[in-house]
Design an enzyme around this catalytic site. Sequence first.
Site, PDB file in Angstrom:
ATOM      1  N   GLY A  69      -4.715   3.401  -8.472  1.00 46.98           N
ATOM      2  CA  GLY A  69      -4.833   3.746  -9.884  1.00 46.98           C
ATOM      3  C   GLY A  69      -3.904   4.842 -10.366  1.00 46.98           C
ATOM      4  O   GLY A  69      -4.036   5.304 -11.510  1.00 46.98           O
ATOM      5  N   ASP A  93     -10.531   3.664  -2.101  1.00 49.72           N
ATOM      6  CA  ASP A  93     -11.187   2.688  -1.235  1.00 49.72           C
ATOM      7  C   ASP A  93     -12.692   2.657  -1.499  1.00 49.72           C
ATOM      8  O   ASP A  93     -13.366   3.689  -1.438  1.00 49.72           O
ATOM      9  CB  ASP A  93     -10.942   3.035   0.230  1.00 49.72           C
ATOM     10  CG  ASP A  93      -9.506   2.780   0.645  1.00 49.72           C
ATOM     11  OD1 ASP A  93      -8.767   2.120  -0.115  1.00 49.72           O
ATOM     12  OD2 ASP A  93      -9.105   3.241   1.736  1.00 49.72           O
ATOM     13  N   ASP A 132       0.820  -1.212   0.000  1.00 49.97           N
ATOM     14  CA  ASP A 132       0.000   0.000   0.000  1.00 49.97           C
ATOM     15  C   ASP A 132       0.858   1.269   0.000  1.00 49.97           C
ATOM     16  O   ASP A 132       1.643   1.491   0.912  1.00 49.97           O
ATOM     17  CB  ASP A 132      -0.902  -0.027   1.236  1.00 49.97           C
ATOM     18  CG  ASP A 132      -2.097   0.893   1.125  1.00 49.97           C
ATOM     19  OD1 ASP A 132      -2.054   1.828   0.307  1.00 49.97           O
ATOM     20  OD2 ASP A 132      -3.079   0.679   1.854  1.00 49.97           O
TER      21      ASP A 132
END
Length: 575
Positions: free
Chosen positions: A453, A474, A411
């Site tokens: 993205g 999210d 992440d």
Amino acid sequence: MRSAGNKCYETGFLICILLVSACSLTSAKTVWLSELDLSRMTAGWGRPQPDKSVQSNPLRIAGRQFERGVGTHAHSTMYVDLAGNTQRFSAYVGVDDEVGNSTGTVRFKIYEDAKKTFDSGVMKTGQKAKKVDLNLAGVKTLLLIVTTAEDNPSYDHANWADAKFEVQGQKPKAIDSPKEEPVFLTPKPSRKPRINGAKVYGVRPGRPFLYRIPATGQRPIRFTVKNLPKGLIVDTKKGIIRGSIKDKTKRTWRTTFMAENAFGKNEMEFRIVVGDRLALTPPMGWNHWYIHYADITDKLMRQAADVMIKSGMADCGYQYVNIDDCWMNIPKYKDPKRAGPLRDSQGDILPNKYFPDMKALTDYIHSLGLKAGLYTSPGPYTCQGFAGTYNHEEQDAKQFAEWGFDFLKYDWCSYGRIAKDQSLPELQKPYRIMGQILKELDRDIVYNLCQYGMGEVWKWAEEVGGNCWRTAGDLGFELRNYHNVALRNSKHRPYAVPGAWNDPDYLLLGYIGQPNVKERPFKPCPLTPNEQYSYMSLWCLMASPLFFSGDMNRLDEFTLNVLCNAEMIEVNQDR
């Protein structure tokens, strides 16, 4: 012929009616939208605020300030019972100025008794407020909606400014959305065996192999496998295949799975592809984030693994049990069991006290024939401020492999402070580094790029080693807008191939937690039953990873009915 007296009487009667009508018009009262029960209004982020923006600032649209109104965040809905007593609704709508230079894009819609009567079109930050003025005479129900504009929902701060009802009689009342009773569309599995899930599986030469044959039917079931490569063995009672393929040649092994019980038998060809690619079909499993957030523990992970077996999810193809953020230490925290040194004297990352033995945890998950997943960030800290991998990438990856993890979610988070800029090389750099490290480990780890993205990741994620990648933000912030999320994700279809998948985020079904709510009460999925079927179907049709992220300890029959449709999953897993 009428008498003069009758004429006088009729004239007086008409005057009386006119006077009564005039009195009725002047007795109309104003009811502000902000006076209604705003707990009935949904918001994609935060909570709707009376007479303030969603961040509790004065309501401002393009420099104009409003004293009354409601600030919310797309996607937002509110049903209002007008009881036929409301004459008008008026408001000014637009994006709140508090987003600054960031671009918020929203769309306001109003429905009167299920008929759309107002559509603002796409509105952006800094755009002048649009006037709403509706005649509601005789209307029973009003629906106020704010959607995103089919893009990232960040900064979609929406204002219903100066919003008010002109009412005669009973005041309008905010109400819950209409109740839709669930219909069970997935038939119950037959007592006869049915082998489900993927028909192909990728493994690198010489790596550990673990696969639980997903099969419905009344237990006990006896499993056998024809043409199983040397080095692999099958547990005939549990249907779990383990070992390591001795022949390290890159090739495809054509095996046949067979399942038999007292009611019949079933068989399916299954290809084991020894080569460079993993995740030849979209990964399936469970991730803890949208239910447990920072409160995850070893105990909860084990419980989730148990439920995956007992509920029948594993029999339909779900196989990963994944920890998200907050398993590591953090420098300071409200719960002292999660705070402490980030690394030991050797530089090895330290799990917090809720995870006393990571190897024992993965061993337990593997004993069930399931796989274990983990989370970290390329930055110094994760999204929640826990320890990240920065400057320890290889050390951490080897540690994850030694612990026995099979999946890594990587992440972006605090790496934004490390990246020099938003150029493509800088966006790719941390993912390229970790991708190369994972390829060289002696354990197969499916690699999930979570960076929302940026830099059109779908065009290059496979090149840097990614097996799946998030295509947007999210979903927890725009769950009610799942259909637009799917539309955006489906545009990237050309980049989804075996071993490389577009990931629009998890399946937020069943009971889920509430994002950005400190106490995080668990609530049922806000989507209607039909919307939930639609949601699951879209994710299957898009060949998206299927990761349930609801409460495994509160799985109800309907949620399992949505999650465990073997035929829909077969579409998702079609090679």
